[in-house]
Design an enzyme around this catalytic site. Structure first.
Site, PDB file in Angstrom:
ATOM      1  CG  HIS A 101      -1.916   1.145   1.106  1.00 21.32           C
ATOM      2  ND1 HIS A 101      -2.643   1.397   0.097  1.00 21.32           N
ATOM      3  CD2 HIS A 101      -2.276   2.092   2.250  1.00 21.32           C
ATOM      4  CE1 HIS A 101      -3.838   2.197   0.620  1.00 21.32           C
ATOM      5  NE2 HIS A 101      -3.292   2.883   1.658  1.00 21.32           N
TER       6      HIS A 101
HETATM    7  O1  LIG Z   1      -9.764   3.066   4.514  1.00 18.63           O
HETATM    8  C1  LIG Z   1      -9.601   3.786   3.202  1.00 18.63           C
HETATM    9  O2  LIG Z   1      -9.877   3.816   2.149  1.00 18.63           O
HETATM   10  C2  LIG Z   1      -8.162   4.471   3.263  1.00 18.63           C
HETATM   11  C3  LIG Z   1      -7.072   3.983   4.160  1.00 18.63           C
HETATM   12  C4  LIG Z   1      -5.934   4.768   4.315  1.00 18.63           C
HETATM   13  O3  LIG Z   1      -5.900   6.007   4.360  1.00 18.63           O
HETATM   14  C5  LIG Z   1      -4.799   4.185   4.809  1.00 18.63           C
HETATM   15  C6  LIG Z   1      -3.690   4.636   4.628  1.00 18.63           C
HETATM   16  C7  LIG Z   1      -2.766   4.710   5.774  1.00 18.63           C
HETATM   17  C8  LIG Z   1      -1.418   5.376   5.634  1.00 18.63           C
HETATM   18  O4  LIG Z   1      -0.757   5.834   4.625  1.00 18.63           O
HETATM   19  C9  LIG Z   1      -0.489   5.420   6.792  1.00 18.63           C
HETATM   20  O5  LIG Z   1       0.650   5.913   6.562  1.00 18.63           O
HETATM   21  O6  LIG Z   1      -0.932   5.160   7.974  1.00 18.63           O
END
Ligand SMILES: O=C(O)/C=C/C(=O)/C=C/C=C(\O)C(=O)O
Length: 288
Positions: A268
Protein backbone atom coordinates in the site's frame (compact mmCIF):
# COMPACT_ATOMS: atom_id res chain seq x y z
CA UNK A 1 22.53 20.77 -6.67
CA UNK A 2 21.02 18.46 -4.07
CA UNK A 3 18.64 20.27 -1.76
CA UNK A 4 17.78 18.54 1.47
CA UNK A 5 15.07 19.68 3.81
CA UNK A 6 14.30 18.79 7.39
CA UNK A 7 10.84 18.47 8.92
CA UNK A 8 11.53 21.13 11.50
CA UNK A 9 12.89 23.78 9.13
CA UNK A 10 9.95 23.38 6.73
CA UNK A 11 7.26 23.20 9.47
CA UNK A 12 4.52 25.83 9.09
CA UNK A 13 0.99 26.49 10.39
CA UNK A 14 -2.01 28.20 8.86
CA UNK A 15 -5.50 28.81 10.25
CA UNK A 16 -8.41 27.87 7.99
CA UNK A 17 -12.15 28.32 8.45
CA UNK A 18 -14.21 25.15 8.93
CA UNK A 19 -17.93 25.43 9.72
CA UNK A 20 -18.49 27.99 12.47
CA UNK A 21 -14.91 27.81 13.67
CA UNK A 22 -11.28 27.60 12.61
CA UNK A 23 -8.69 24.83 12.41
CA UNK A 24 -4.95 25.25 12.86
CA UNK A 25 -3.42 23.21 10.05
CA UNK A 26 0.20 22.09 9.93
CA UNK A 27 2.08 21.69 6.69
CA UNK A 28 5.66 21.39 5.51
CA UNK A 29 6.73 23.86 2.83
CA UNK A 30 9.63 22.65 0.67
CA UNK A 31 10.22 25.60 -1.63
CA UNK A 32 13.15 25.90 -4.06
CA UNK A 33 12.51 29.65 -4.09
CA UNK A 34 11.73 30.11 -7.76
CA UNK A 35 8.97 27.52 -8.23
CA UNK A 36 6.43 28.06 -10.97
CA UNK A 37 4.24 25.14 -9.93
CA UNK A 38 3.19 23.60 -6.62
CA UNK A 39 2.58 19.95 -5.74
CA UNK A 40 0.49 19.28 -2.66
CA UNK A 41 0.97 15.85 -1.09
CA UNK A 42 -1.85 14.42 1.07
CA UNK A 43 -1.13 11.53 3.46
CA UNK A 44 -3.11 8.43 4.39
CA UNK A 45 -5.32 7.77 7.39
CA UNK A 46 -3.23 5.50 9.59
CA UNK A 47 -2.51 6.34 13.24
CA UNK A 48 0.58 8.56 13.42
CA UNK A 49 0.54 9.30 9.70
CA UNK A 50 1.71 12.69 8.45
CA UNK A 51 2.81 14.25 5.21
CA UNK A 52 6.43 13.92 6.26
CA UNK A 53 6.08 10.30 7.43
CA UNK A 54 4.39 9.28 4.17
CA UNK A 55 6.39 11.27 1.64
CA UNK A 56 9.88 11.98 2.98
CA UNK A 57 11.37 9.88 0.15
CA UNK A 58 9.49 11.81 -2.53
CA UNK A 59 10.28 15.48 -1.84
CA UNK A 60 13.79 16.22 -3.12
CA UNK A 61 13.44 15.06 -6.77
CA UNK A 62 10.38 17.29 -7.24
CA UNK A 63 12.00 20.30 -5.57
CA UNK A 64 15.18 19.80 -7.61
CA UNK A 65 12.98 19.80 -10.74
CA UNK A 66 11.65 23.22 -9.68
CA UNK A 67 8.36 22.32 -7.97
CA UNK A 68 7.32 23.72 -4.60
CA UNK A 69 6.16 20.77 -2.46
CA UNK A 70 3.60 21.25 0.29
CA UNK A 71 2.94 18.35 2.68
CA UNK A 72 -0.43 19.17 4.26
CA UNK A 73 -1.44 17.37 7.47
CA UNK A 74 -5.20 16.76 7.45
CA UNK A 75 -7.23 17.71 10.56
CA UNK A 76 -6.94 14.80 12.98
CA UNK A 77 -3.32 13.99 12.15
CA UNK A 78 0.17 15.06 13.17
CA UNK A 79 0.45 18.68 14.41
CA UNK A 80 -2.87 19.80 12.89
CA UNK A 81 -5.90 20.39 15.10
CA UNK A 82 -8.01 17.39 15.98
CA UNK A 83 -11.64 16.94 14.92
CA UNK A 84 -14.57 14.53 15.14
CA UNK A 85 -15.80 14.16 11.57
CA UNK A 86 -19.42 13.03 11.19
CA UNK A 87 -19.70 13.66 7.43
CA UNK A 88 -17.44 12.88 4.48
CA UNK A 89 -13.80 13.01 5.57
CA UNK A 90 -12.77 13.21 1.91
CA UNK A 91 -14.77 16.44 1.58
CA UNK A 92 -13.62 17.79 4.96
CA UNK A 93 -9.99 17.37 3.85
CA UNK A 94 -10.84 18.99 0.50
CA UNK A 95 -12.38 22.04 2.24
CA UNK A 96 -9.36 22.36 4.48
CA UNK A 97 -7.00 22.07 1.49
CA UNK A 98 -8.97 24.84 -0.26
CA UNK A 99 -8.46 27.00 2.83
CA UNK A 100 -4.74 26.30 2.87
CA UNK A 101 -4.21 27.11 -0.81
CA UNK A 102 -6.34 30.26 -0.43
CA UNK A 103 -4.24 31.37 2.55
CA UNK A 104 -1.05 30.76 0.56
CA UNK A 105 -2.41 32.61 -2.47
CA UNK A 106 -2.12 29.62 -4.80
CA UNK A 107 -4.48 29.57 -7.80
CA UNK A 108 -3.67 26.10 -9.16
CA UNK A 109 -2.01 23.05 -7.64
CA UNK A 110 -1.08 19.54 -8.60
CA UNK A 111 -2.18 17.03 -5.95
CA UNK A 112 -0.50 13.74 -5.04
CA UNK A 113 -2.79 11.80 -2.73
CA UNK A 114 -1.95 8.61 -0.83
CA UNK A 115 -4.96 6.44 0.11
CA UNK A 116 -7.23 8.77 2.12
CA UNK A 117 -5.20 11.55 0.51
CA UNK A 118 -6.27 10.20 -2.89
CA UNK A 119 -9.93 10.18 -1.86
CA UNK A 120 -9.47 13.80 -0.67
CA UNK A 121 -7.70 14.83 -3.89
CA UNK A 122 -10.66 13.57 -5.94
CA UNK A 123 -13.08 15.44 -3.65
CA UNK A 124 -11.03 18.63 -4.17
CA UNK A 125 -10.96 18.11 -7.97
CA UNK A 126 -14.76 17.68 -8.03
CA UNK A 127 -15.33 20.83 -5.94
CA UNK A 128 -12.59 23.01 -7.46
CA UNK A 129 -11.85 21.74 -11.00
CA UNK A 130 -10.41 25.10 -12.04
CA UNK A 131 -7.74 24.87 -9.31
CA UNK A 132 -6.30 21.47 -10.20
CA UNK A 133 -3.43 21.00 -12.65
CA UNK A 134 -2.75 17.25 -12.53
CA UNK A 135 -3.67 14.47 -10.11
CA UNK A 136 -1.53 11.57 -8.91
CA UNK A 137 -3.69 9.05 -7.03
CA UNK A 138 -1.78 6.35 -5.20
CA UNK A 139 -3.55 3.60 -3.35
CA UNK A 140 -6.75 5.61 -3.16
CA UNK A 141 -9.13 7.96 -4.95
CA UNK A 142 -12.59 6.87 -3.95
CA UNK A 143 -14.45 4.93 -1.30
CA UNK A 144 -16.88 2.23 -2.26
CA UNK A 145 -16.92 -1.54 -2.28
CA UNK A 146 -14.54 -3.79 -4.16
CA UNK A 147 -16.22 -6.34 -6.46
CA UNK A 148 -13.32 -8.72 -5.85
CA UNK A 149 -11.93 -8.19 -2.34
CA UNK A 150 -13.83 -8.67 0.94
CA UNK A 151 -14.08 -5.40 2.88
CA UNK A 152 -13.02 -4.09 5.25
CA UNK A 153 -9.69 -5.43 4.04
CA UNK A 154 -7.23 -7.07 6.43
CA UNK A 155 -5.13 -3.90 6.42
CA UNK A 156 -8.06 -1.63 7.31
CA UNK A 157 -9.06 -4.00 10.12
CA UNK A 158 -5.52 -3.73 11.54
CA UNK A 159 -5.59 0.06 11.08
CA UNK A 160 -8.88 0.39 12.95
CA UNK A 161 -7.64 -1.98 15.66
CA UNK A 162 -4.48 0.09 16.10
CA UNK A 163 -6.55 3.24 16.70
CA UNK A 164 -8.32 1.41 19.54
CA UNK A 165 -5.21 -0.24 20.98
CA UNK A 166 -2.09 1.82 20.06
CA UNK A 167 0.70 -0.59 20.98
CA UNK A 168 4.05 -1.23 19.26
CA UNK A 169 2.91 -4.82 18.59
CA UNK A 170 -0.26 -3.66 16.83
CA UNK A 171 1.70 -0.98 14.93
CA UNK A 172 4.17 -3.58 13.64
CA UNK A 173 1.29 -5.90 12.72
CA UNK A 174 -0.31 -3.12 10.64
CA UNK A 175 2.88 -1.92 8.96
CA UNK A 176 3.97 -5.47 8.11
CA UNK A 177 0.76 -5.67 6.04
CA UNK A 178 1.34 -2.20 4.64
CA UNK A 179 4.31 -3.21 2.55
CA UNK A 180 5.12 -6.22 0.35
CA UNK A 181 8.57 -6.73 1.91
CA UNK A 182 8.58 -6.00 5.68
CA UNK A 183 12.37 -6.32 5.56
CA UNK A 184 12.51 -2.63 4.59
CA UNK A 185 10.80 -1.54 7.80
CA UNK A 186 13.29 -0.43 10.47
CA UNK A 187 13.02 -0.15 14.27
CA UNK A 188 13.71 3.58 13.78
CA UNK A 189 10.70 3.89 11.50
CA UNK A 190 8.50 1.95 13.93
CA UNK A 191 9.64 4.11 16.85
CA UNK A 192 9.07 7.38 14.97
CA UNK A 193 5.61 6.25 13.99
CA UNK A 194 4.80 5.10 17.56
CA UNK A 195 6.00 8.43 18.97
CA UNK A 196 3.84 10.34 16.46
CA UNK A 197 0.86 8.19 17.35
CA UNK A 198 1.15 8.44 21.15
CA UNK A 199 1.88 12.16 21.07
CA UNK A 200 -1.73 12.86 20.05
CA UNK A 201 -4.16 10.53 21.84
CA UNK A 202 -6.89 13.04 20.95
CA UNK A 203 -6.38 12.18 17.27
CA UNK A 204 -6.73 8.47 18.05
CA UNK A 205 -9.87 8.97 20.15
CA UNK A 206 -11.47 11.29 17.61
CA UNK A 207 -10.82 8.96 14.68
CA UNK A 208 -12.68 6.22 16.60
CA UNK A 209 -15.48 8.66 17.50
CA UNK A 210 -15.72 9.80 13.85
CA UNK A 211 -15.97 6.22 12.61
CA UNK A 212 -18.67 5.47 15.21
CA UNK A 213 -20.63 8.53 14.07
CA UNK A 214 -20.21 7.72 10.37
CA UNK A 215 -18.70 4.36 9.34
CA UNK A 216 -18.65 5.55 5.71
CA UNK A 217 -16.01 8.26 6.07
CA UNK A 218 -15.03 8.05 2.38
CA UNK A 219 -17.93 8.35 -0.12
CA UNK A 220 -17.95 6.43 -3.40
CA UNK A 221 -17.15 9.04 -6.07
CA UNK A 222 -17.59 6.46 -8.83
CA UNK A 223 -20.68 8.08 -10.43
CA UNK A 224 -18.90 11.48 -10.65
CA UNK A 225 -15.41 10.47 -11.86
CA UNK A 226 -16.36 11.47 -15.42
CA UNK A 227 -16.50 15.10 -14.26
CA UNK A 228 -12.73 15.13 -13.61
CA UNK A 229 -10.94 16.79 -16.53
CA UNK A 230 -7.49 16.88 -14.90
CA UNK A 231 -4.85 14.55 -16.35
CA UNK A 232 -4.55 11.79 -13.75
CA UNK A 233 -1.83 9.25 -13.02
CA UNK A 234 -3.07 6.34 -10.90
CA UNK A 235 -0.40 4.26 -9.16
CA UNK A 236 -1.01 1.04 -7.21
CA UNK A 237 0.78 -1.81 -5.58
CA UNK A 238 -0.44 -5.15 -7.00
CA UNK A 239 -0.13 -6.61 -3.49
CA UNK A 240 -2.04 -3.80 -1.75
CA UNK A 241 -3.86 -5.32 1.25
CA UNK A 242 -5.41 -2.01 2.43
CA UNK A 243 -7.18 -0.60 -0.64
CA UNK A 244 -7.38 -3.25 -3.37
CA UNK A 245 -5.95 -2.60 -6.83
CA UNK A 246 -9.38 -2.92 -8.46
CA UNK A 247 -10.16 0.53 -7.05
CA UNK A 248 -7.43 1.78 -9.39
CA UNK A 249 -9.19 0.10 -12.30
CA UNK A 250 -12.43 1.84 -11.31
CA UNK A 251 -10.59 5.17 -11.26
CA UNK A 252 -9.14 4.87 -14.77
CA UNK A 253 -12.46 3.54 -16.06
CA UNK A 254 -14.13 6.70 -14.78
CA UNK A 255 -11.59 9.52 -15.19
CA UNK A 256 -11.31 10.42 -18.89
CA UNK A 257 -7.67 11.51 -19.06
CA UNK A 258 -6.15 8.87 -16.80
CA UNK A 259 -3.53 6.12 -16.85
CA UNK A 260 -2.60 3.39 -14.39
CA UNK A 261 0.81 2.11 -13.32
CA UNK A 262 0.93 -1.04 -11.19
CA UNK A 263 4.05 -1.99 -9.25
CA UNK A 264 4.44 -5.74 -8.72
CA UNK A 265 5.82 -6.92 -5.37
CA UNK A 266 4.41 -3.75 -3.82
CA UNK A 267 1.89 -3.14 -1.06
CA UNK A 268 0.00 0.00 0.00
CA UNK A 269 3.02 2.30 0.15
CA UNK A 270 4.28 2.45 -3.45
CA UNK A 271 5.75 5.93 -2.86
CA UNK A 272 7.98 4.40 -0.16
CA UNK A 273 8.53 0.81 -1.29
CA UNK A 274 9.51 1.75 -4.88
CA UNK A 275 10.42 5.36 -4.26
CA UNK A 276 13.02 5.77 -7.04
CA UNK A 277 10.75 4.44 -9.78
CA UNK A 278 7.76 6.17 -8.21
CA UNK A 279 9.54 9.55 -8.20
CA UNK A 280 10.63 9.10 -11.83
CA UNK A 281 7.06 8.22 -12.86
CA UNK A 282 5.57 11.23 -11.08
CA UNK A 283 8.22 13.64 -12.36
CA UNK A 284 7.78 12.50 -15.95
CA UNK A 285 4.00 12.80 -15.66
CA UNK A 286 4.06 16.27 -14.09
CA UNK A 287 6.68 17.54 -16.51
CA UNK A 288 4.86 16.55 -19.73
O1 LIG B 1 -9.82 3.21 4.29
C1 LIG B 1 -9.40 3.79 3.27
O2 LIG B 1 -10.02 3.81 2.18
C2 LIG B 1 -8.13 4.53 3.36
C3 LIG B 1 -7.13 4.01 4.12
C4 LIG B 1 -5.91 4.80 4.31
O3 LIG B 1 -5.85 5.99 4.06
C5 LIG B 1 -4.78 4.14 4.87
C6 LIG B 1 -3.53 4.70 4.71
C7 LIG B 1 -2.58 4.75 5.76
C8 LIG B 1 -1.34 5.32 5.59
O4 LIG B 1 -0.87 5.76 4.45
C9 LIG B 1 -0.43 5.46 6.74
O5 LIG B 1 0.70 5.94 6.52
O6 LIG B 1 -0.85 5.11 7.85
Amino acid sequence: MSQSFTESETSRFVRVREGEGELNIHYNDCDPGDARETVVMLHGSGPGASGWANFNRNITPLVEAGFRVLLVDCPGWSKSDTIVNTGSRSNLNARVLAGVVDALGLSRIHILGNSMGGHSAVAFALDHPERVGKLVLMGGGTGGVSPFTPMPTEGIKLLNGLYRSPTIENLKAMMNVFVFDPGDLTEELFQARLDNMLKRRDHLDNFVASFAANPKQYPDFGPRLGEISAPTLVIWGRNDRFVPMDVGLRLIAGIPKSELHVFNNCGHWAQWEHWKAFNALVLEFLSR
